[in-house]
Design a protein around this motif. Structure first.
Motif, PDB file in Angstrom:
ATOM      1  N   ILE A   1       0.835  -1.211   0.000  1.00  0.00           N
ATOM      2  CA  ILE A   1       0.000   0.000   0.000  1.00  0.00           C
ATOM      3  C   ILE A   1       0.866   1.255   0.000  1.00  0.00           C
ATOM      4  O   ILE A   1       0.432   2.333  -0.462  1.00  0.00           O
ATOM      5  CB  ILE A   1      -0.986  -0.006   1.184  1.00  0.00           C
TER       6      ILE A   1
ATOM      7  N   GLU B   1       1.433   1.992  -3.576  1.00  0.00           N
ATOM      8  CA  GLU B   1       0.242   2.585  -4.188  1.00  0.00           C
ATOM      9  C   GLU B   1       0.080   4.040  -3.765  1.00  0.00           C
ATOM     10  O   GLU B   1      -0.278   4.934  -4.558  1.00  0.00           O
ATOM     11  CB  GLU B   1      -1.006   1.787  -3.800  1.00  0.00           C
TER      12      GLU B   1
ATOM     13  N   GLU C   1      -7.598  -1.698  -5.329  1.00  0.00           N
ATOM     14  CA  GLU C   1      -6.962  -0.816  -4.374  1.00  0.00           C
ATOM     15  C   GLU C   1      -7.995  -0.092  -3.515  1.00  0.00           C
ATOM     16  O   GLU C   1      -9.125   0.148  -3.929  1.00  0.00           O
ATOM     17  CB  GLU C   1      -6.081   0.224  -5.076  1.00  0.00           C
TER      18      GLU C   1
ATOM     19  N   ALA D   1      -3.747   5.145   1.741  1.00  0.00           N
ATOM     20  CA  ALA D   1      -3.729   3.813   1.108  1.00  0.00           C
ATOM     21  C   ALA D   1      -4.055   2.793   2.192  1.00  0.00           C
ATOM     22  O   ALA D   1      -3.405   2.763   3.249  1.00  0.00           O
ATOM     23  CB  ALA D   1      -2.374   3.543   0.483  1.00  0.00           C
TER      24      ALA D   1
ATOM     25  N   THR E   1      -5.446  -1.335   3.393  1.00  0.00           N
ATOM     26  CA  THR E   1      -5.611  -2.759   3.097  1.00  0.00           C
ATOM     27  C   THR E   1      -6.107  -3.436   4.361  1.00  0.00           C
ATOM     28  O   THR E   1      -5.749  -3.024   5.478  1.00  0.00           O
ATOM     29  CB  THR E   1      -4.289  -3.397   2.629  1.00  0.00           C
TER      30      THR E   1
END
Length: 423
Positions: free
Chosen positions: A21, A24, A47, A116, A118
């Motif tokens: 992440i 990203e 994402e 970002a 996850t």
């Protein structure tokens, strides 16, 4: 070990997720700096990305984060433009708690915050590894358990053999012994201790049986004499010398009483040595015992003063009486009792010396056995029970002392009994 591996696997999964992440988030930050970022953040489609302005409004988002509330997460510290952590208070799909990497991007005219996200890895981020570890743990536990069972079985097998052998040993076959393992471990030492105990038990039972046989013999003789005197008196009452017969009966009765009294004394000493103790003057006690009864020989008591010990008055009186009576029976004409003390350690010493024939060196320990019979020399005469010296030694040992028989110091014939008692 399995828990450590699982914990390590979860930490590794967290690290890898943060790296993904972070990559990203940097991609989005570069797009902001280049001025190429639009309202929708492109990518592979999975994402979780969101860009928020200084007022907390969402200005761009990935497809899965479109329409979601702004991510609430503390901004980076002033000295850094990056912050990472986790939060369970996030409006995002795919989980309840998320790992978050936040970037602060200054464009010169405004500031943007890139988030970002996850889902946070669970307790078992790698189920296959966890399953393998579980199976390995179960297999290892079974192997260890089986090995322990076999090892304990081999270790306890000698114990079971010892138990079976002990169950079969009875009072009639005390000569049997338990098997002793060849290795010298706890079980081997246990077997040796049991066999040593059986040795002592066998000797004790043998002594008890011999004692019963000897007692039966000693009682039979005066009882037979009593019976004979009574039968003679009954068979011919007119020719019987009644006073003489009564004197013979009385003598045999006295002998029976002496044997029974000595047996009781031995039994009492064997069963309980916690008799009452007090300060006893051995010099006074020796004088009393000499004057208390008529003696066959001349008995002289020599002492420089009081010789005191802590002990049982009745027991010590019996000890001195036995020694003096024994010397009086076997002396030719004279018995000497010498009392004194020794230092280092403080000890009371009593010597009873006679001028008889003495005792051969090989028989000097046997005279302290119960009903001991010597082949020659100082045989037990009709005046003794055969228990007096055995009782004397038992009394001495009950007082933590000793009683031995030695030669006379002047080299003359006779016996010298030496009693030592702690003061």
């Amino acid at each position: 070990m399995s828990l450590l591996v699982l914990a390590g696997g979860r930490e590794q999964a967290n690290t890898e997720a943060v790296q993904d992440i972070s990559q990203e988030g940097r991609r989005v930050a570069v797009a902001i700096n280049n001025g190429t970022l639009g309202p929708e953040i492109g990518g592979s489609g999975g994402e979780l990305l969101q860009v928020v302005d200084e007022q907390g409004r969402v200005v761009a988002a990935s497809p899965r984060m479109r329409g979601r509330a702004p991510v609430r997460f503390p901004p980076p510290v002033p000295t850094d433009d990056r912050r990472e952590g986790s939060s369970c208070d996030v409006d995002a799909p795919g989980g309840s708690c998320f790992l978050i990497v936040e970037y602060r991007v200054d464009t010169g005219t405004s500031t943007r915050y890139v988030f970002a996200l996850t889902p946070e890895p669970g307790l078992l981020p790698q189920p296959k590894l966890a399953l393998l570890l579980l199976l390995g743990t179960l297999a290892g536990t079974l192997l260890v358990g089986y090995g322990t069972w076999r090892s304990v079985g081999r270790t306890l097998r000698p114990v079971d053999e010892i138990r079976r052998e002990l169950d079969e040993i009875t009072a009639t076959d005390l000569e049997r012994r338990v098997p002793e393992p060849s290795r010298l471990d706890e079980v081997g030492r246990l077997a040796r201790s049991i066999n040593a105990t059986l040795d002592r038990l066998e000797r004790a039972v043998a002594r008890q049986r011999a004692f019963v046989v000897d007692v039966s013999h000693e009682l039979r003789s005066p009882l037979a004499a009593l019976r004979m005197e009574l039968e003679l008196a009954l068979s011919d009452p007119d020719d019987t010398d009644l006073p003489e017969a009564l004197r013979a009966i009385l003598a045999n009765t006295d002998r029976l009483t002496a044997v029974v009294d000595d047996m009781r004394a031995l039994t009492r000493l064997t069963a309980d040595r916690n008799f009452p103790r007090e300060e006893v003057d051995l010099t006074e006690l020796a004088d009393e015992e000499v004057l208390r009864r008529p003696l066959r020989t001349q008995v002289t008591v020599l002492a420089e003063g009081a010789v005191t010990v802590n002990g049982g008055r009745r027991e010590l009186a019996r000890l001195l009486t036995n020694l003096i009576d024994n010397a009086d029976r076997h002396a030719a004409s004279e018995v000497t009792v010498i009392l004194g003390t020794e230092e280092n350690p403080p000890t009371a010493v009593v010597e009873v010396i006679d001028d008889g024939t003495g005792v051969a060196p090989e028989d000097r320990e046997r005279v302290f056995e119960r009903f001991a019979r010597l082949a020659e020399g100082r045989h037990r005469d009709a005046g003794g029970t055969g228990l007096g010296l055995a009782i004397s030694r038992d009394i001495a040992e009950a007082h933590d002392g000793s009683l031995v028989l030695t030669d006379r110091l002047d080299g003359s014939p006779g016996a010298r009994f030496v009693l030592r008692l702690p003061r």
